[in-house]
Write an enzyme that holds these catalytic residues in place. Structure first.
Site, PDB file in Angstrom:
ATOM      1  N   ARG A  81       0.804  -1.225   0.000  1.00 57.58           N
ATOM      2  CA  ARG A  81       0.000   0.000   0.000  1.00 57.58           C
ATOM      3  C   ARG A  81       0.837   1.274   0.000  1.00 57.58           C
ATOM      4  NH1 ARG A  81      -5.442   0.434   0.995  1.00 57.58           N
ATOM      5  NH2 ARG A  81      -6.022   2.434   1.938  1.00 57.58           N
TER       6      ARG A  81
ATOM      7  N   SER B 216       0.362  14.631   6.577  1.00 55.17           N
ATOM      8  CA  SER B 216      -0.946  14.818   7.211  1.00 55.17           C
ATOM      9  C   SER B 216      -0.935  16.056   8.100  1.00 55.17           C
ATOM     10  CB  SER B 216      -1.268  13.593   8.066  1.00 55.17           C
ATOM     11  OG  SER B 216      -2.408  13.837   8.843  1.00 55.17           O
TER      12      SER B 216
ATOM     13  N   CYS C 165     -13.492   0.146  19.227  1.00 54.60           N
ATOM     14  CA  CYS C 165     -12.387  -0.611  19.840  1.00 54.60           C
ATOM     15  C   CYS C 165     -11.170  -0.595  18.911  1.00 54.60           C
ATOM     16  CB  CYS C 165     -12.821  -2.045  20.116  1.00 54.60           C
ATOM     17  SG  CYS C 165     -14.118  -2.105  21.352  1.00 54.60           S
TER      18      CYS C 165
ATOM     19  N   HIS D 103     -22.519  15.282  22.366  1.00 56.01           N
ATOM     20  CA  HIS D 103     -22.365  16.535  23.087  1.00 56.01           C
ATOM     21  C   HIS D 103     -23.071  17.674  22.327  1.00 56.01           C
ATOM     22  CE1 HIS D 103     -20.699  20.100  24.943  1.00 56.01           C
ATOM     23  NE2 HIS D 103     -20.522  19.328  26.000  1.00 56.01           N
TER      24      HIS D 103
ATOM     25  N   ASP E 177     -16.067  22.296  27.489  1.00 54.58           N
ATOM     26  CA  ASP E 177     -17.220  21.898  28.306  1.00 54.58           C
ATOM     27  C   ASP E 177     -17.138  20.411  28.686  1.00 54.58           C
ATOM     28  OD1 ASP E 177     -19.850  22.710  29.416  1.00 54.58           O
ATOM     29  OD2 ASP E 177     -20.525  21.050  28.152  1.00 54.58           O
TER      30      ASP E 177
ATOM     31  N   CYS F 130     -16.189  -9.884  22.421  1.00 58.76           N
ATOM     32  CA  CYS F 130     -14.749  -9.566  22.473  1.00 58.76           C
ATOM     33  C   CYS F 130     -13.951 -10.815  22.840  1.00 58.76           C
ATOM     34  CB  CYS F 130     -14.502  -8.469  23.517  1.00 58.76           C
ATOM     35  SG  CYS F 130     -12.756  -8.220  23.847  1.00 58.76           S
TER      36      CYS F 130
ATOM     37  N   CYS G 246      -8.055  -6.273  25.780  1.00 61.66           N
ATOM     38  CA  CYS G 246      -9.207  -5.489  26.259  1.00 61.66           C
ATOM     39  C   CYS G 246      -9.507  -5.848  27.710  1.00 61.66           C
ATOM     40  CB  CYS G 246     -10.450  -5.754  25.413  1.00 61.66           C
ATOM     41  SG  CYS G 246     -10.266  -5.339  23.683  1.00 61.66           S
TER      42      CYS G 246
END
Ligand SMILES: C=CC1=C(C)c2cc3[nH]c(cc4nc(cc5[nH]c(cc1n2)c(C)c5CCC(=O)O)C(CCC(=O)O)=C4C)c(C)c3C=C
Ligand code: FES
Ligand SMILES: [Fe+2]
Length: 384
Positions: free
Chosen positions: A74, A89, A155, A189, A343, A366, A371
């Site tokens: 890639r 980036s 995740c 939010h 906030d 999972c 985890c």
């Protein structure tokens, strides 16, 4: 000449401000994100880290071979894309600015937890998690708030970054003078919603009036593998929640649809895909006006600047003969977005919930031992 008492007041103010910038950091804000390559010579290592991160992606077989192989294959194509958006980036530039503006605001609205300082913590490129926490320890920070910069929790992304912090600390333990707490998700939010609504409204207003009401708002989010969806990952429903609230804020002013972009590799991913949706809306339904919203990204990077702007809005849009297609900017340094960040932190400190129940509860299917270990560790070590 100013009167004497005014001069005295000014001098006092200058001294106070000087003292506060020099004093020890009380609250560190850890800006958690995946990061992106700053230069094209970092692309291969960046892709290699992503494709070999088992918290991020699981292959059905030959994980140790497939990941590096896909990364290598890639690299040229992805390098070219980064070249086309200016050589790297901008995610570090934006995250750094967002952190600075956030801490400036927090110093004003939350003097009791000041001074605040942000620390950028990226998963796949410098500055890494280890770099951020090394700085935090060096600064003798009293409290570190790990603030995921993914509004919607997956995740694969947020989870992987939180697991990296666990891996950094679980053997050596947290410094005894450091309190650690977690902000893991904030997809609903109200100020995030208002910010997106404002950005969308501004783009809708730029469409010629006679076409404005028929423009389809395409909310485009980074897709995830179907295997991750079926494990019970919260991300698709949290993205849906943001979309629904943004449309409510806009009084459901236009037709809208949630679509998914940036599939990687040959396995099945969550659709419909953004380019397929555009194609069929134009070719099969005769729609010609669109507003594209990057709803799961808080700043510009390759997926907005290349995939959305160049590949879909420009190249595909021209090929399909659309009339109007406008891409809504990511929140970046929008004042409402900085207010949202501030906030969220202020409310976190006020509510005194060091880590949420949702974060500690694993996906129903999972099977990742990281985890279990990581969430147990956060449950035992977070305090506020
Ligand atoms: C909500 C955000 C993101 C999710 C969910 C996500 C899932 C995901 N991504 C990959 C693999 C790659 N992602 C890449 C780039 C990239 N991904 C996100 C965000 C999410 N990814 C961002 C912000 C970026 C761009 C970073 C930047 O340039 O600033 C890449 C590299 C680029 C490419 O090769 O196209 C890969 C690879 C997987 C496998 C995955 C879910 C499992
Ligand atoms: S994959 Fe979701 S908690 Fe492990
Ligand atoms: Fe990605």
């Amino acid at each position: 000449m100013l009167p004497k008492h005014t001069l005295r007041l000014l001098a006092k103010n200058i001294t106070v401000r000087h003292a506060s910038t020099e004093s020890k950091v009380k609250t560190g804000i850890v800006m958690l994100n995946m990061g992106g390559p700053q230069h094209t010579d970092q692309v291969h290592d960046y892709l290699h880290r992503i494709m070999t991160d088992r918290d991020m992606i699981q292959f059905p077989f030959a994980q140790n071979q497939l990941g590096p192989w896909i990364a290598k294959r890639r690299t040229p194509e992805v390098k070219k894309k980064y070249e086309e958006i200016g050589g790297g980036s901008p995610i570090l530039k934006w995250t750094d600015l967002q952190g600075k503006l956030l801490c400036k605001k927090l110093d004003e609205v939350s003097p009791e937890s000041a001074p605040h300082k942000h620390y950028v913590s990226f998963r796949y490129v410098h500055p890494f998690t280890e770099d951020a926490f090394r700085e935090i320890e060096k600064d003798g920070v009293e409290r570190a708030i790990v603030f995921s910069q993914y509004p919607q929790y997956s995740c694969a992304t947020s989870g992987s970054s939180f697991n990296a912090i666990y891996k950094h600390f679980h053997k050596k333990g947290l410094p005894s003078n450091l309190k650690l707490s977690v902000i893991d998700r904030w997809s609903t939010h109200p100020l995030l919603v208002k910010c997106f609504a404002d950005l969308i409204q501004k783009e809708i207003n730029l469409i010629p009036e006679e076409k404005r009401r028929e423009a389809i708002i395409l909310f485009s989010a980074h897709s995830i593998p179907l295997k991750t969806v079926n494990r019970g990952d919260a991300y698709p429903s949290e993205v849906g929640a943001t979309v629904q609230l943004v449309m409510q804020e806009l009084n459901f002013c236009n037709p809208y649809q949630l679509v998914w972009q940036s599939k990687v590799g040959p396995l099945p991913w969550l659709g419909p895909f953004t380019d397929d949706a555009l194609t069929d809306y134009v070719k099969k339904q005769g729609k010609k006006n669109f507003v594209v919203v990057p709803i799961a990204f808080v700043n510009e990077h390759i997926e907005t600047l290349h995939e959305l702007d160049i590949e879909y809005c420009k190249e595909l849009g021209e090929k399909l003969g659309v009339e109007n297609i406008r891409r809504v900017p990511a929140p970046n340094d929008h004042p409402l977005f900085i207010e949202a960040l501030s906030d969220i932190v202020k409310t976190h400190l006020k509510n005194k919930v060091a880590v949420g129940h949702k974060f500690l509860n694993r996906c129903p299917h999972c099977v990742n031992a990281n985890c279990l270990k990581s969430k147990t560790w956060y449950g035992e070590n977070c305090q506020i």
